[in-house]
Write a protein that holds these residues in place. Structure first.
Motif, PDB file in Angstrom:
ATOM      1  N   ALA A 253       0.823  -1.209   0.000  1.00  0.00           N
ATOM      2  CA  ALA A 253       0.000   0.000   0.000  1.00  0.00           C
ATOM      3  C   ALA A 253       0.853   1.252   0.000  1.00  0.00           C
ATOM      4  O   ALA A 253       0.508   2.249  -0.647  1.00  0.00           O
ATOM      5  CB  ALA A 253      -0.938  -0.009   1.209  1.00  0.00           C
ATOM      6  N   ARG A 254       1.967   1.218   0.715  1.00  0.00           N
ATOM      7  CA  ARG A 254       2.836   2.391   0.741  1.00  0.00           C
ATOM      8  C   ARG A 254       3.412   2.686  -0.636  1.00  0.00           C
ATOM      9  O   ARG A 254       3.756   3.832  -0.941  1.00  0.00           O
ATOM     10  CB  ARG A 254       3.961   2.196   1.771  1.00  0.00           C
ATOM     11  CG  ARG A 254       3.475   2.179   3.211  1.00  0.00           C
ATOM     12  CD  ARG A 254       4.613   2.363   4.200  1.00  0.00           C
ATOM     13  NE  ARG A 254       5.549   1.265   4.217  1.00  0.00           N
ATOM     14  CZ  ARG A 254       5.469   0.187   5.016  1.00  0.00           C
ATOM     15  NH1 ARG A 254       4.425   0.060   5.842  1.00  0.00           N
ATOM     16  NH2 ARG A 254       6.392  -0.748   4.990  1.00  0.00           N
ATOM     17  N   LEU A 255       3.505   1.661  -1.475  1.00  0.00           N
ATOM     18  CA  LEU A 255       3.994   1.847  -2.839  1.00  0.00           C
ATOM     19  C   LEU A 255       2.879   2.176  -3.820  1.00  0.00           C
ATOM     20  O   LEU A 255       3.071   2.977  -4.735  1.00  0.00           O
ATOM     21  CB  LEU A 255       4.706   0.569  -3.311  1.00  0.00           C
ATOM     22  CG  LEU A 255       5.981   0.179  -2.564  1.00  0.00           C
ATOM     23  CD1 LEU A 255       6.457  -1.185  -3.045  1.00  0.00           C
ATOM     24  CD2 LEU A 255       7.066   1.226  -2.761  1.00  0.00           C
ATOM     25  N   ALA A 256       1.709   1.575  -3.611  1.00  0.00           N
ATOM     26  CA  ALA A 256       0.657   1.647  -4.623  1.00  0.00           C
ATOM     27  C   ALA A 256      -0.339   2.774  -4.429  1.00  0.00           C
ATOM     28  O   ALA A 256      -0.978   3.211  -5.398  1.00  0.00           O
ATOM     29  CB  ALA A 256      -0.094   0.316  -4.667  1.00  0.00           C
ATOM     30  N   LEU A 257      -0.497   3.267  -3.204  1.00  0.00           N
ATOM     31  CA  LEU A 257      -1.589   4.204  -2.930  1.00  0.00           C
ATOM     32  C   LEU A 257      -1.211   5.683  -2.824  1.00  0.00           C
ATOM     33  O   LEU A 257      -2.097   6.503  -2.590  1.00  0.00           O
ATOM     34  CB  LEU A 257      -2.298   3.802  -1.627  1.00  0.00           C
ATOM     35  CG  LEU A 257      -3.006   2.449  -1.648  1.00  0.00           C
ATOM     36  CD1 LEU A 257      -3.703   2.208  -0.314  1.00  0.00           C
ATOM     37  CD2 LEU A 257      -3.998   2.348  -2.798  1.00  0.00           C
ATOM     38  N   PRO A 258       0.054   6.085  -2.984  1.00  0.00           N
ATOM     39  CA  PRO A 258       0.357   7.510  -2.817  1.00  0.00           C
ATOM     40  C   PRO A 258      -0.417   8.452  -3.727  1.00  0.00           C
ATOM     41  O   PRO A 258      -0.616   9.614  -3.381  1.00  0.00           O
ATOM     42  CB  PRO A 258       1.866   7.580  -3.093  1.00  0.00           C
ATOM     43  CG  PRO A 258       2.379   6.246  -2.710  1.00  0.00           C
ATOM     44  CD  PRO A 258       1.290   5.285  -3.125  1.00  0.00           C
ATOM     45  N   LEU A 259      -0.853   7.998  -4.896  1.00  0.00           N
ATOM     46  CA  LEU A 259      -1.582   8.883  -5.803  1.00  0.00           C
ATOM     47  C   LEU A 259      -3.085   8.907  -5.542  1.00  0.00           C
ATOM     48  O   LEU A 259      -3.809   9.697  -6.151  1.00  0.00           O
ATOM     49  CB  LEU A 259      -1.323   8.471  -7.261  1.00  0.00           C
ATOM     50  CG  LEU A 259       0.130   8.587  -7.731  1.00  0.00           C
ATOM     51  CD1 LEU A 259       0.247   8.167  -9.183  1.00  0.00           C
ATOM     52  CD2 LEU A 259       0.661   9.998  -7.536  1.00  0.00           C
ATOM     53  N   THR A 260      -3.553   8.049  -4.637  1.00  0.00           N
ATOM     54  CA  THR A 260      -4.968   8.023  -4.298  1.00  0.00           C
ATOM     55  C   THR A 260      -5.347   9.302  -3.573  1.00  0.00           C
ATOM     56  O   THR A 260      -4.628   9.763  -2.675  1.00  0.00           O
ATOM     57  CB  THR A 260      -5.278   6.811  -3.404  1.00  0.00           C
ATOM     58  OG1 THR A 260      -4.836   5.626  -4.059  1.00  0.00           O
ATOM     59  CG2 THR A 260      -6.764   6.715  -3.115  1.00  0.00           C
TER      60      THR A 260
END
Length: 250
Positions: A201-208
């Motif tokens: 999640a720390r890699l995948a969600l920053p643009l959310t």
């Protein structure tokens, strides 16, 4: 220091707030306040945790709840007892109850009338204690059955949340989408899987646009989980502004 994007929100919550978890809640609240720049998080309150910790006549705990709310912490109703007291059933609901929670999907199989009664009684009790409106309702384990969803539309809550979204029960408008980042301490396998998910999640969600993080009293018993929670908060506090759920509805 990196300034977070003001259009991106970080919503953080402490689940399972009750007299039986008060010490652990204090520990989590201190850790969150340290990373979020103050009491920029929510608490999810259980009126009678597992039928062992009623808050109705607990004046000392009433004072704690009011103090937390006075600090600016949002207060949600979190079911009534947090325990699934319905008979075991087959099918998808039975699978969810068995595999997604340790018998704590209280609102997964409740009939409409029972769900509405628990919601309205819990809402009235908590608002009487706090002297203000609750922020919304979040079912234990984020699990809702058809009866609970029908009752939500009539119980007068401004917000509700499940694993993948935040929405307005009246009208059904979805206000935020994306998986909630949470941890599990019940077994070594669940600990490992939640540590892996939080790393991803720390890699995948920053643009959310809206990131949700939820912590539980049991997390305090596992140092690796506390470290992961801290890493996650540090990461998202750089890109997302710690915010209140109420901002989602203006």
């Amino acid at each position: 220091m990196t300034t977070p994007d003001p259009s991106r929100r970080l919503l953080v919550s402490i689940h399972d707030v009750s007299p039986r978890s008060e010490r652990q809640v204090d520990q989590l609240a201190d850790a969150l306040a340290h990373r979020l720049g103050g009491p920029n998080f929510a608490m999810l309150v259980i009126p009678d945790h597992w039928r062992e910790a009623p808050i109705a006549d607990n004046a000392a705990f009433h004072a704690r709840l009011r103090d937390w709310a006075d600090q600016g912490i949002e207060m949600f109703l979190h079911g009534w007892c947090h325990r699934d007291e319905t008979p075991a059933i087959a099918g998808l609901a039975g699978f969810k109850g068995k595999h997604m929670t340790a018998g704590e999907g209280e609102f997964l199989n409740l009939p409409y009338a029972t769900a509405l009664a628990r919601m309205t009684e819990g809402k009235a009790m908590l608002e009487d204690i706090l002297g203000r409106s609750v922020a919304g309702f979040i079912a234990p384990a984020w699990l809702y059955g058809e009866g609970a969803l029908q009752a939500l539309g009539e119980a007068g809550f401004a917000l509700a949340e499940d694993h993948i979204k935040v929405w307005q029960p009246t009208g059904g408008a979805v206000l935020a989408r994306g998986p909630v980042i949470t941890w599990a301490s019940r077994s070594p396998a669940r600990i490992r899987s939640s540590l892996l998910f939080s790393r991803l999640a720390r890699l995948a969600l920053p643009l959310t646009r809206t990131v949700r993080v939820a912590v539980h009293p049991g997390d305090t018993t596992v140092p690796a989980l506390l470290d992961s929670i801290d890493r996650t908060l540090v990461r998202f506090a750089r890109s997302h502004r710690p915010a209140r759920y109420a901002e989602l509805i203006g």
